[in-house]
Design an enzyme around this catalytic site. Structure first.
Site, PDB file in Angstrom:
ATOM      1  N   MET A 185     -37.276  31.067  15.216  1.00 44.58           N
ATOM      2  CA  MET A 185     -38.106  32.003  16.904  1.00 44.58           C
ATOM      3  C   MET A 185     -38.239  33.670  15.527  1.00 44.58           C
ATOM      4  O   MET A 185     -37.070  33.415  15.253  1.00 44.58           O
ATOM      5  CB  MET A 185     -36.857  31.521  17.226  1.00 44.58           C
ATOM      6  CG  MET A 185     -36.657  30.706  17.997  1.00 44.58           C
ATOM      7  SD  MET A 185     -35.782  30.658  18.924  1.00 44.58           S
ATOM      8  CE  MET A 185     -35.306  28.290  20.160  1.00 44.58           C
ATOM      9  N   HIS A 187     -39.714  23.764  13.278  1.00 38.50           N
ATOM     10  CA  HIS A 187     -39.993  24.107  14.384  1.00 38.50           C
ATOM     11  C   HIS A 187     -40.537  25.098  14.204  1.00 38.50           C
ATOM     12  O   HIS A 187     -39.682  25.709  14.550  1.00 38.50           O
ATOM     13  CB  HIS A 187     -39.438  22.832  15.545  1.00 38.50           C
ATOM     14  CG  HIS A 187     -39.739  23.543  16.779  1.00 38.50           C
ATOM     15  ND1 HIS A 187     -39.280  22.669  17.946  1.00 38.50           N
ATOM     16  CD2 HIS A 187     -40.899  24.054  16.979  1.00 38.50           C
ATOM     17  CE1 HIS A 187     -40.112  24.075  19.190  1.00 38.50           C
ATOM     18  NE2 HIS A 187     -41.074  24.387  18.830  1.00 38.50           N
ATOM     19  N   ASP A 221     -34.900  25.635  13.726  1.00 35.14           N
ATOM     20  CA  ASP A 221     -35.486  26.442  15.854  1.00 35.14           C
ATOM     21  C   ASP A 221     -35.979  27.508  14.476  1.00 35.14           C
ATOM     22  O   ASP A 221     -34.947  27.994  15.035  1.00 35.14           O
ATOM     23  CB  ASP A 221     -34.951  25.544  16.674  1.00 35.14           C
ATOM     24  CG  ASP A 221     -35.209  24.541  17.310  1.00 35.14           C
ATOM     25  OD1 ASP A 221     -34.280  23.851  17.320  1.00 35.14           O
ATOM     26  OD2 ASP A 221     -36.031  24.248  17.072  1.00 35.14           O
ATOM     27  N   MET A 223     -41.477  28.493  15.946  1.00 37.68           N
ATOM     28  CA  MET A 223     -41.687  29.525  17.025  1.00 37.68           C
ATOM     29  C   MET A 223     -42.198  30.427  17.051  1.00 37.68           C
ATOM     30  O   MET A 223     -41.344  31.539  17.245  1.00 37.68           O
ATOM     31  CB  MET A 223     -40.852  28.969  18.382  1.00 37.68           C
ATOM     32  CG  MET A 223     -40.579  27.904  18.656  1.00 37.68           C
ATOM     33  SD  MET A 223     -38.836  27.734  19.202  1.00 37.68           S
ATOM     34  CE  MET A 223     -38.470  26.658  18.035  1.00 37.68           C
ATOM     35  N   SER A 232     -30.450  19.425  16.276  1.00 38.62           N
ATOM     36  CA  SER A 232     -30.853  20.916  16.532  1.00 38.62           C
ATOM     37  C   SER A 232     -29.895  21.849  15.612  1.00 38.62           C
ATOM     38  O   SER A 232     -28.674  21.776  16.737  1.00 38.62           O
ATOM     39  CB  SER A 232     -32.025  21.501  16.868  1.00 38.62           C
ATOM     40  OG  SER A 232     -31.952  22.855  17.436  1.00 38.62           O
ATOM     41  N   GLY A 285     -33.028  19.329  25.857  1.00 36.89           N
ATOM     42  CA  GLY A 285     -32.125  18.915  27.498  1.00 36.89           C
ATOM     43  C   GLY A 285     -31.594  17.384  27.353  1.00 36.89           C
ATOM     44  O   GLY A 285     -31.517  16.928  28.260  1.00 36.89           O
ATOM     45  N   MET A 310     -42.281  19.592  24.076  1.00 37.07           N
ATOM     46  CA  MET A 310     -41.644  20.163  24.623  1.00 37.07           C
ATOM     47  C   MET A 310     -40.723  19.695  26.217  1.00 37.07           C
ATOM     48  O   MET A 310     -41.737  20.232  26.498  1.00 37.07           O
ATOM     49  CB  MET A 310     -41.290  21.987  24.114  1.00 37.07           C
ATOM     50  CG  MET A 310     -41.685  22.077  23.214  1.00 37.07           C
ATOM     51  SD  MET A 310     -40.412  22.274  21.851  1.00 37.07           S
ATOM     52  CE  MET A 310     -38.934  23.051  23.036  1.00 37.07           C
ATOM     53  N   ASP A 321     -38.054  17.200  22.656  1.00 36.93           N
ATOM     54  CA  ASP A 321     -37.186  18.252  22.458  1.00 36.93           C
ATOM     55  C   ASP A 321     -36.857  19.532  23.915  1.00 36.93           C
ATOM     56  O   ASP A 321     -37.501  20.716  24.415  1.00 36.93           O
ATOM     57  CB  ASP A 321     -38.656  19.043  21.334  1.00 36.93           C
ATOM     58  CG  ASP A 321     -37.451  20.598  20.463  1.00 36.93           C
ATOM     59  OD1 ASP A 321     -38.043  21.369  19.969  1.00 36.93           O
ATOM     60  OD2 ASP A 321     -35.962  20.434  21.067  1.00 36.93           O
ATOM     61  N   HIS A 334     -32.976  18.895  13.288  1.00 35.68           N
ATOM     62  CA  HIS A 334     -34.299  20.092  13.685  1.00 35.68           C
ATOM     63  C   HIS A 334     -33.791  21.816  12.993  1.00 35.68           C
ATOM     64  O   HIS A 334     -32.842  21.490  13.635  1.00 35.68           O
ATOM     65  CB  HIS A 334     -34.501  20.025  14.217  1.00 35.68           C
ATOM     66  CG  HIS A 334     -35.358  20.341  14.961  1.00 35.68           C
ATOM     67  ND1 HIS A 334     -36.933  19.411  15.130  1.00 35.68           N
ATOM     68  CD2 HIS A 334     -35.439  21.141  16.581  1.00 35.68           C
ATOM     69  CE1 HIS A 334     -37.492  20.211  16.170  1.00 35.68           C
ATOM     70  NE2 HIS A 334     -36.398  20.833  16.727  1.00 35.68           N
TER      71      HIS A 334
HETATM   72  C1  DX5 Z   1     -35.908  25.024  22.032  1.00 33.88           C
HETATM   73  C2  DX5 Z   1     -35.692  24.851  20.570  1.00 33.88           C
HETATM   74  C3  DX5 Z   1     -34.928  23.106  20.688  1.00 33.88           C
HETATM   75  C4  DX5 Z   1     -33.530  23.111  21.144  1.00 33.88           C
HETATM   76  C5  DX5 Z   1     -32.756  21.917  21.499  1.00 33.88           C
HETATM   77  O1  DX5 Z   1     -36.527  26.333  22.225  1.00 33.88           O
HETATM   78  O2  DX5 Z   1     -36.719  24.313  20.338  1.00 33.88           O
HETATM   79  O3  DX5 Z   1     -34.996  22.700  20.128  1.00 33.88           O
HETATM   80  O4  DX5 Z   1     -32.995  23.881  20.455  1.00 33.88           O
HETATM   81  O5  DX5 Z   1     -31.397  22.388  22.032  1.00 33.88           O
HETATM   82  P1  DX5 Z   1     -31.018  21.536  23.334  1.00 33.88           P
HETATM   83  O6  DX5 Z   1     -30.164  20.047  22.497  1.00 33.88           O
HETATM   84  O7  DX5 Z   1     -29.377  22.374  23.535  1.00 33.88           O
HETATM   85  O8  DX5 Z   1     -31.372  21.947  24.376  1.00 33.88           O
HETATM   86 ZN    ZN Z   2     -36.652  22.828  18.490  1.00 39.96          ZN
END
Ligand code: DX5
Ligand code: ZN
Length: 209
Positions: free
Chosen positions: A33, A62, A31, A64, A6, A172, A132, A170, A29
Site C-alpha cells: 500500500m 497485491h 498487501d 494497491m 495476508s 473479511g 475485493m 480478499d 498474500h
Molecule cells: C485489504 C487487503 C486484504 C486484507 C485482508 O486492503 O487487501 O488482503 O489484508 O485482511 P482481513 O482478512 O483481515 O480482512
Molecule cells: Zn490484499
C-alpha cells in the site's frame, strides 16, 4: 478452495516466525500500500526481500498503488509468483504487459464500488481476478456479501469464453464467509485477521479450505 494468508495482520517484529506459522498455506498474500491509492502505508519490497529464503509458499502480491508500473520489477525481484494491479490505477495495460514479460502471472483487481464490467478488456490476458470484499487499505473489516455477485459473473464469463483466470476474494474472510465464497465459485481466499489473530494458524487454514 486454496488459502492465501495476508501478512498485513502479521507481527512484523517476528516475521520469520509468523511466516513459519502459516507454512501449510497455498499462497502468501502481500498487501502493498502506498498511502495514496489507499489511505494506508504497509511495506515496500525491501522489507520482503528475505521472504523467499524463509518460505517455499508462492507469493501472491497485491499492489494497491496508484502507479504500479514503477514497482513491478522490485516485486518480481523478491520472487512474486503473481502480481495483481488495480483496474483503477494508472497504466494498467502496460503494467499487465510488464508482469507477463517478466515471466510471472498477472492479476487484475477492483474496489467494491467499481463495476465488474471494467475488467472485461483484461479477462483474456490475466491469470487471476481478485475481488475485493472490503474497501482496500486495512485488515479486520466486515465482509461485503454483495461482492459475491462479481464472483458469480466471473465464473459465468470464464465458462462462456473459456478464460483461464483463477478467482480470488480478499477481505473479511472467516469460517462463515469462507463457505459463502466457496459456494459462489471462489478458487483462492485471502485471509488476514481470521488467521493471524488465531493461535493455531495451520488448523484455521485447514478448516477454511
Ligand atoms: C485489504 C487487503 C486484504 C486484507 C485482508 O486492503 O487487501 O488482503 O489484508 O485482511 P482481513 O482478512 O483481515 O480482512
Ligand atoms: Zn490484499
Amino acid at each position: 478452495m486454496f488459502i492465501a494468508p495476508s501478512i498485513l495482520t502479521a507481527d512484523f517484529n517476528q516475521l520469520a516466525t509468523e511466516i513459519e506459522s502459516v507454512k501449510s498455506a497455498d499462497f502468501l498474500h502481500l498487501d502493498v500500500m502506498d498511502g495514496h491509492f489507499v489511505p494506508n502505508i504497509s511495506f515496500g519490497s525491501h522489507v520482503l526481500s528475505g521472504l523467499k529464503k524463509i518460505s517455499k509458499v508462492p507469493l501472491d502480491t497485491h499492489l494497491m498503488l496508484s502507479n504500479p508500473l514503477d514497482y513491478i520489477d522490485q516485486f518480481v525481484e523478491i520472487g512474486s509468483s503473481y502480481i495483481t494491479v488495480h483496474v483503477e490505477a494508472n497504466k494498467v495495460q502496460e503494467s499487465i504487459n510488464r508482469i507477463k514479460a517478466s515471466g510471472i502471472k498477472a492479476g487484475i483487481t477492483l474496489k467494491p464500488k467499481t463495476k465488474v464490467e471494467t475488467l472485461y478488456p483484461y479477462l483474456d490476458q490475466v491469470d487471476l481476478v481478485l475481488i475485493m470484499s472490503v474497501e482496500p487499505g486495512f485488515g479486520g473489516q466486515k465482509f461485503m456479501v454483495d461482492q459475491l455477485e462479481k464472483v458469480k459473473a466471473l465464473v459465468e464469463l470464464r465458462k462462456t469464453y473459456g478464460y483461464h483466470y483463477m478467482i480470488e476474494i480478499d477481505g473479511g474472510i472467516n469460517g462463515d464467509t469462507a463457505k459463502l465464497a466457496k459456494a459462489a465459485g471462489v478458487d483462492i481466499a485471502v485471509v488476514g485477521s481470521y488467521i493471524f489473530n488465531a493461535k493455531d494458524r495451520d488448523a484455521v487454514i485447514g478448516s477454511l479450505r
